[in-house]
Design a protein around this motif. Structure first.
Motif, mmCIF file in Angstrom:
data_model
loop_
_atom_site.group_PDB
_atom_site.id
_atom_site.type_symbol
_atom_site.label_atom_id
_atom_site.label_comp_id
_atom_site.label_asym_id
_atom_site.label_seq_id
_atom_site.Cartn_x
_atom_site.Cartn_y
_atom_site.Cartn_z
ATOM 1 N N LEU A 154 -3.600 5.041 -6.282
ATOM 2 C CA LEU A 154 -5.015 5.363 -6.095
ATOM 3 C C LEU A 154 -5.210 6.832 -5.751
ATOM 4 O O LEU A 154 -6.179 7.461 -6.212
ATOM 5 N N ASP A 155 -4.310 7.402 -4.958
ATOM 6 C CA ASP A 155 -4.395 8.836 -4.663
ATOM 7 C C ASP A 155 -4.190 9.653 -5.935
ATOM 8 O O ASP A 155 -4.891 10.649 -6.173
ATOM 9 N N PHE A 156 -3.236 9.255 -6.760
ATOM 10 C CA PHE A 156 -2.954 9.936 -8.020
ATOM 11 C C PHE A 156 -4.177 9.908 -8.944
ATOM 12 O O PHE A 156 -4.452 10.880 -9.662
ATOM 13 N N LYS A 196 -8.214 2.394 4.095
ATOM 14 C CA LYS A 196 -6.906 2.458 3.438
ATOM 15 C C LYS A 196 -6.539 1.086 2.875
ATOM 16 O O LYS A 196 -5.506 0.498 3.219
ATOM 17 N N ASN A 223 -7.194 9.772 -7.875
ATOM 18 C CA ASN A 223 -8.289 10.365 -7.108
ATOM 19 C C ASN A 223 -9.296 9.331 -6.604
ATOM 20 O O ASN A 223 -10.461 9.640 -6.392
ATOM 21 N N GLY A 229 -1.323 2.749 -2.638
ATOM 22 C CA GLY A 229 -1.741 4.036 -2.078
ATOM 23 C C GLY A 229 -1.406 5.203 -2.983
ATOM 24 O O GLY A 229 -2.289 6.000 -3.328
ATOM 25 N N PRO A 230 -0.116 5.360 -3.378
ATOM 26 C CA PRO A 230 0.229 6.465 -4.282
ATOM 27 C C PRO A 230 -0.547 6.444 -5.597
ATOM 28 O O PRO A 230 -0.971 7.491 -6.090
ATOM 29 N N THR A 261 -9.713 8.175 -3.542
ATOM 30 C CA THR A 261 -9.212 8.444 -2.190
ATOM 31 C C THR A 261 -10.153 7.994 -1.086
ATOM 32 O O THR A 261 -9.764 7.979 0.075
ATOM 33 N N GLN A 262 -11.390 7.639 -1.442
ATOM 34 C CA GLN A 262 -12.357 7.235 -0.434
ATOM 35 C C GLN A 262 -13.084 5.974 -0.883
ATOM 36 O O GLN A 262 -13.085 5.622 -2.061
ATOM 37 N N ARG A 276 -11.640 0.578 -2.152
ATOM 38 C CA ARG A 276 -11.730 1.713 -3.072
ATOM 39 C C ARG A 276 -12.010 1.341 -4.525
ATOM 40 O O ARG A 276 -12.663 2.105 -5.239
ATOM 41 N N TRP A 278 0.829 -1.205 0.000
ATOM 42 C CA TRP A 278 0.000 0.000 0.000
ATOM 43 C C TRP A 278 0.868 1.261 0.000
ATOM 44 O O TRP A 278 0.634 2.180 -0.791
ATOM 45 N N ASP A 279 1.859 1.296 0.876
ATOM 46 C CA ASP A 279 2.692 2.498 1.005
ATOM 47 C C ASP A 279 3.504 2.792 -0.249
ATOM 48 O O ASP A 279 3.708 3.960 -0.616
#
Length: 382
Positions: free
Chosen positions: A155-157, A195, A159, A152-153, A161-162, A200, A147-148
């Motif tokens: 999925l955040d990129f 997370k 968007n 994570g990066p 995020t939730q 997601r 994830w780290d």
């Protein structure tokens, strides 16, 4: 190469035959045993080199001829940018590129191509985890590291995020190198809320952009019925030379009841190689519950095991199912997507890819060994 062959066989069978003849000739010569011990080794080697060279030239000429025909201009070429973007019509495609210099996520979306450098991901760390990775070593530490450094990066990129209140979006992962071994779909902090990848997005995997584009293109041509029509169910509770799987029969029996309730025609062929392969030709769903094995030296010989032998990776590739484009292959067996040969990680030589290349629209399989009893519950819920 096999992705482009189905239409060629239909429209230009003589060119398809010549194409395969040249390929098979090159494959046979590459696999021939060393003749160092032969007294005329240098003469034999020179002759073999000349023959391979001439066959290679002939193959190039055949490919040029194929590309001269309408609709085959890009035969066995990489996809164009527009084709890549069309592969992402149902969700972004993320290629995870690993090198000793840096690691990146190459992201294909409907509107364009982007990349994200994965600053926390290093090839040495991947290799260290991969060296001992199997079903027993999937720990919370590993899933949190995935994830780290990756999920994570990315999925955040994108968007994501939730955890959405409506349907989850879809994402297609194409890992490369040693990342092929990792359960990226399961990455996350599972004890602390949303997370996790599972919260997601819905994860899917593909062996390449070209494969995904090819299946996207063909799915658009399929007239999908309201429900799949024929389900082929094969259970191997007792397999020669293997441990007993007491829940394999229960899995098939429960699925038979589900298929009946969905008004699917159930076929339970003899659990031998010929019986199973022949039943695939007119099925929509194929479900196998039994033993699978991974060949570490020759991944094309990885297989599911039946009463009288094995269905290896190579066999589905020889079974042209494109005319029907069956809906689903479900391989409820150990290691149907496993690769042990580190030199061939990117070749996709496992049963999951073989079933998809043979013509199945969707394939569900396993990364490692699986628990017999758990397989029943997972199959039922699926």
């Amino acid at each position: 190469m096999r992705l482009d062959i189905s239409e060629l066989r239909r429209l230009h069978p003589e060119l398809a035959y010549e194409f395969f003849r040249c390929n098979d000739e090159l494959a046979k010569s590459a696999a021939s045993p060393s003749q160092h011990s032969h007294p005329d080794f240098s003469t034999t080697a020179s002759h073999e080199t000349d023959r391979r060279y001439n066959t290679g030239r002939k193959l190039e000429q055949v490919i040029e001829t194929i590309r001269s025909h309408p609709g085959f201009e890009r035969f066995v070429l990489a996809p164009t940018e527009d084709e890549m973007k069309s592969a992402a019509i149902r969700g972004p495609v993320v290629i995870l590129n690993v090198s000793r210099y840096r690691c990146d996520a190459l992201i294909v979306e409907r509107h364009g191509l982007r990349h994200l450098q994965l600053h926390g991901l290093h090839k040495s760390d991947i290799q260290n985890y991969a060296a001992t990775l199997d079903s027993s070593s999937v720990t919370t530490q590993l899933l949190e590291w995935l994830w780290d450094t990756i999920a994570g990066p990315v999925l955040d990129f994108l968007n994501f995020t939730q955890s959405p209140v409506a349907d989850l979006a879809r994402i297609w992962w194409i890992p490369t190198g040693p990342l092929m071994k990792f359960p990226i779909h399961a990455a996350g902090y599972h004890a602390t809320g949303s997370k996790t990848v599972l919260d997601r997005v819905v994860s899917n995997y593909s062996s390449s952009i070209k494969a995904l584009f090819h299946f996207r293109e063909n799915q658009l041509k399929v007239e999908m019925p309201g429900l799949p029509e024929r389900a082929v169910l094969v259970g191997m509770q007792n397999t020669p030379g293997q441990t007993k799987l007491p829940f394999a029969s229960q899995e098939i029996n429960e699925l038979r009841g589900i298929c009946d309730s969905l008004e699917l025609q159930v076929c339970m062929p003899p659990p031998n190689v010929d019986g199973v392969l022949s039943s695939l030709r007119d099925c929509e769903i194929f479900h196998f519950a039994g033993h699978g094995e991974t060949d570490p030296s020759d991944p094309s010989m990885s297989a599911i095991i039946l009463e009288d032998g094995k269905i290896t990776v190579a066999r589905p590739l020889q079974t042209n199912l494109y005319a029907r484009k069956p809906f689903l292959a479900y391989l409820s067996a150990c290691s149907t997507g496993r690769m042990k040969n580190s030199d061939l990680m990117d070749e996709g030589l496992h049963l999951i890819a073989a079933c998809q290349l043979a013509g199945f629209q969707h394939v569900i399989g396993t990364l490692w060994e699986v628990n017999d009893k758990s397989c029943v519950e997972i199959a039922r819920k699926t």
